[in-house]
Design an enzyme around this catalytic site. Sequence first.
Site, PDB file in Angstrom:
ATOM      1  N   LYS A   1       0.862  -1.192   0.000  1.00 15.27           N
ATOM      2  CA  LYS A   1       0.000   0.000   0.000  1.00 15.27           C
ATOM      3  C   LYS A   1       0.890   1.231   0.000  1.00 15.27           C
ATOM      4  O   LYS A   1       1.655   1.448   0.946  1.00 15.27           O
ATOM      5  CB  LYS A   1      -0.900  -0.012   1.252  1.00 15.27           C
TER       6      LYS A   1
ATOM      7  N   ASP B   1      -2.715  10.185   3.473  1.00 16.14           N
ATOM      8  CA  ASP B   1      -4.105   9.760   3.639  1.00 16.14           C
ATOM      9  C   ASP B   1      -4.865  10.814   4.442  1.00 16.14           C
ATOM     10  O   ASP B   1      -4.802  10.845   5.670  1.00 16.14           O
ATOM     11  CB  ASP B   1      -4.149   8.405   4.358  1.00 16.14           C
TER      12      ASP B   1
ATOM     13  N   LYS C   1     -10.414  12.814   7.680  1.00 15.19           N
ATOM     14  CA  LYS C   1      -9.945  12.505   9.032  1.00 15.19           C
ATOM     15  C   LYS C   1      -9.932  13.765   9.888  1.00 15.19           C
ATOM     16  O   LYS C   1      -9.794  14.874   9.360  1.00 15.19           O
ATOM     17  CB  LYS C   1      -8.499  11.972   8.964  1.00 15.19           C
TER      18      LYS C   1
ATOM     19  N   ARG D   1      -7.453  -0.683   1.167  1.00 15.61           N
ATOM     20  CA  ARG D   1      -7.956  -1.961   0.640  1.00 15.61           C
ATOM     21  C   ARG D   1      -8.351  -1.815  -0.825  1.00 15.61           C
ATOM     22  O   ARG D   1      -8.322  -2.786  -1.576  1.00 15.61           O
ATOM     23  CB  ARG D   1      -9.123  -2.451   1.521  1.00 15.61           C
TER      24      ARG D   1
HETATM   25  N1  BES Z   1      -4.274   4.571   6.850  1.00 11.84           N
HETATM   26  C1  BES Z   1      -5.438   4.305   7.623  1.00 11.84           C
HETATM   27  C2  BES Z   1      -5.170   3.326   8.769  1.00 11.84           C
HETATM   28  C3  BES Z   1      -4.331   3.827   9.894  1.00 11.84           C
HETATM   29  C4  BES Z   1      -4.912   4.397  10.994  1.00 11.84           C
HETATM   30  C5  BES Z   1      -2.975   3.660   9.879  1.00 11.84           C
HETATM   31  C6  BES Z   1      -4.147   4.817  12.049  1.00 11.84           C
HETATM   32  C7  BES Z   1      -2.210   4.086  10.922  1.00 11.84           C
HETATM   33  C8  BES Z   1      -2.795   4.651  12.019  1.00 11.84           C
HETATM   34  C9  BES Z   1      -6.523   3.699   6.752  1.00 11.84           C
HETATM   35  O1  BES Z   1      -6.533   4.116   5.451  1.00 11.84           O
HETATM   36  C10 BES Z   1      -7.810   4.111   7.371  1.00 11.84           C
HETATM   37  O2  BES Z   1      -8.096   5.275   7.367  1.00 11.84           O
HETATM   38  N2  BES Z   1      -8.560   3.150   7.891  1.00 11.84           N
HETATM   39  C11 BES Z   1      -9.780   3.430   8.523  1.00 11.84           C
HETATM   40  C12 BES Z   1     -10.780   2.426   8.046  1.00 11.84           C
HETATM   41  C13 BES Z   1     -12.195   2.758   8.407  1.00 11.84           C
HETATM   42  C14 BES Z   1     -12.669   3.975   7.634  1.00 11.84           C
HETATM   43  C15 BES Z   1     -13.081   1.570   8.088  1.00 11.84           C
HETATM   44  C16 BES Z   1      -9.577   3.318  10.032  1.00 11.84           C
HETATM   45  O3  BES Z   1      -8.808   2.460  10.460  1.00 11.84           O
HETATM   46  O4  BES Z   1     -10.158   4.094  10.744  1.00 11.84           O
HETATM   47 ZN    ZN Z   2      -4.769   4.736   4.692  1.00  8.77          ZN
HETATM   48 MN    MN Z   3      -7.655   5.888   5.187  1.00 10.49          MN
END
Ligand code: BES
Ligand code: ZN
Ligand code: MN
Length: 503
Positions: free
Chosen positions: A271, A276, A283, A357
């Site tokens: 990935k 992000d 976020k 994903r």
């Molecule tokens: N890159 C994030 C995951 C992440 C979160 C990595 C904190 C490192 C620290 C990923 O793309 C993400 O935002 N995932 C979401 C998924 C949710 C929207 C279902 C998450 O984990 O909140």
């Molecule tokens: Zn991410």
């Molecule tokens: Mn994300």
Amino acid sequence: MPMKTIISHSTPADVETETLVAVVLDHADPADKNKDAKPQLKVASGDAAVQSAASDLLASGEVTGKPFEVNLLHKPAALKAKRLLLLSGGSAKRFASYDLRRLAGAAARTLKARGIRSFAFIAPSGIPADEATRAIVEGALVGNFDPDYYRSDRKDQKIDALTVVATGDKSGLEKAAAEAQIIGESQNFIRDLVNEPSNRMTPTILAERARKMCAEVGLKCEIYGADKIKEMKMGAFWSVAQGSDEPPALIVMKYEPAGAPEKPVLGLVGKGITFDTGGISIKPADGMEKMKYDMAGGATMIGAMRAIALLKPKVKVIGIVCATENMPSGKAQKPGDVQIAMSGKSIEIINTDAEGRLVLADGLHYAKQLGATHLVDAATLTGAVVVALGYANAGIFANDDSMYERIHKANEKAGEKMWRLPLDDEYKEQIRSTIADIMNTGGRWGGAITAAMFLKEFAEDTPWIHLDIAGTAWMEDQKPWIAKGPSGIALRSLVEFVKGFAA
Ligand code: BES
Ligand code: ZN
Ligand code: MN
């Protein structure tokens, strides 16, 4: 300048060095519950001169023997070294190369902070010399990295040269050191990529760094842009990339050594979200700056390909990184949108922040199309894996038990902690969609698992492992053996995993 490593067969007392490092272990019975029991500290070396130089200090009662305790003696009697660093490793009974690797990192960090640029580390008795050599070289390289790239007061303090003092077959030890050097440098190469902020590590720059690395080590490398991504119908990858003004990059690296069998072909998929924001499902501002490390999985695969190209195992490997930003904009995808992945599966986008994903779905499918018979992906995929496992263990998911066994063995050899989480069919219900084949999120519970279940839909029947490194790719605090910042987790396990397939 990379750190130089040499093997010395001299008796430790005869090694001329800025600092001779000796491990001190506690031989008291760890099962002894008597609180007043004194530690029984011994230098882990048979060298009488080193033992005698350390003896007064160890007898003084000032040393506890707790892991990472350091004591520095100047002008140690009867040693040619200018200093003797006594580095405590805790209980002798539990001491293993996992601990030794960390001690070597701590030695590098302690000494470079004092402006010392070289040292000699005595391979401790009790661990086979080649295994000890690997641990010391890998650990010292990891300790030698600091992330303060853009600080005006960046201290140019680095260890330039490491001597491993060990006995045994010299060419065998030199080979161990050379391999460990490749692994440690590849791990730091990853950390270097991950450390850069998103304005200095765009998908284009990441691709250029991969291209340069591939040219240096003799790997085939192809880089595709938006046109090709759309042409190949990578609708899931493109759905993330479409929202950003920064062009995406699909990085394809191929290692095809002469004499390797046609099969297996290992596909390593990373990935590579260089930033992000969450996209339209944006976020919160608090902590968002950390999302520059959302390309750590991709960087890991680029570093793994480097190590593999240099170590030359006889097995074919393809590395794929799907690199893009995840941005909100007038062109960004929106919750409710339906996207068609390269495999033909339709995806209902519930949350644009579940973008990793999406890019991996097409990366995994493409790896299979290129001939991969076994798949591994690495990704900072979910916050939920951090809830489940904290910062100590990465999450492992596997659709195949023998693949899990292989990665587990690799973890043990590499000294990296990872823990398997389940992929039962029951979880599939959480990502069922009414309008499309699947949704890209599965609700509040079991978030690391539903993310992996989503990926599983694209690995299909191909043996596959998913590593969720969201909690382990970034050190939240500095440790004695490693700086705060990017960790380079999973590189060592991936290298061992790949070697396990070699003919
Ligand atoms: N890159 C994030 C995951 C992440 C979160 C990595 C904190 C490192 C620290 C990923 O793309 C993400 O935002 N995932 C979401 C998924 C949710 C929207 C279902 C998450 O984990 O909140
Ligand atoms: Zn991410
Ligand atoms: Mn994300």
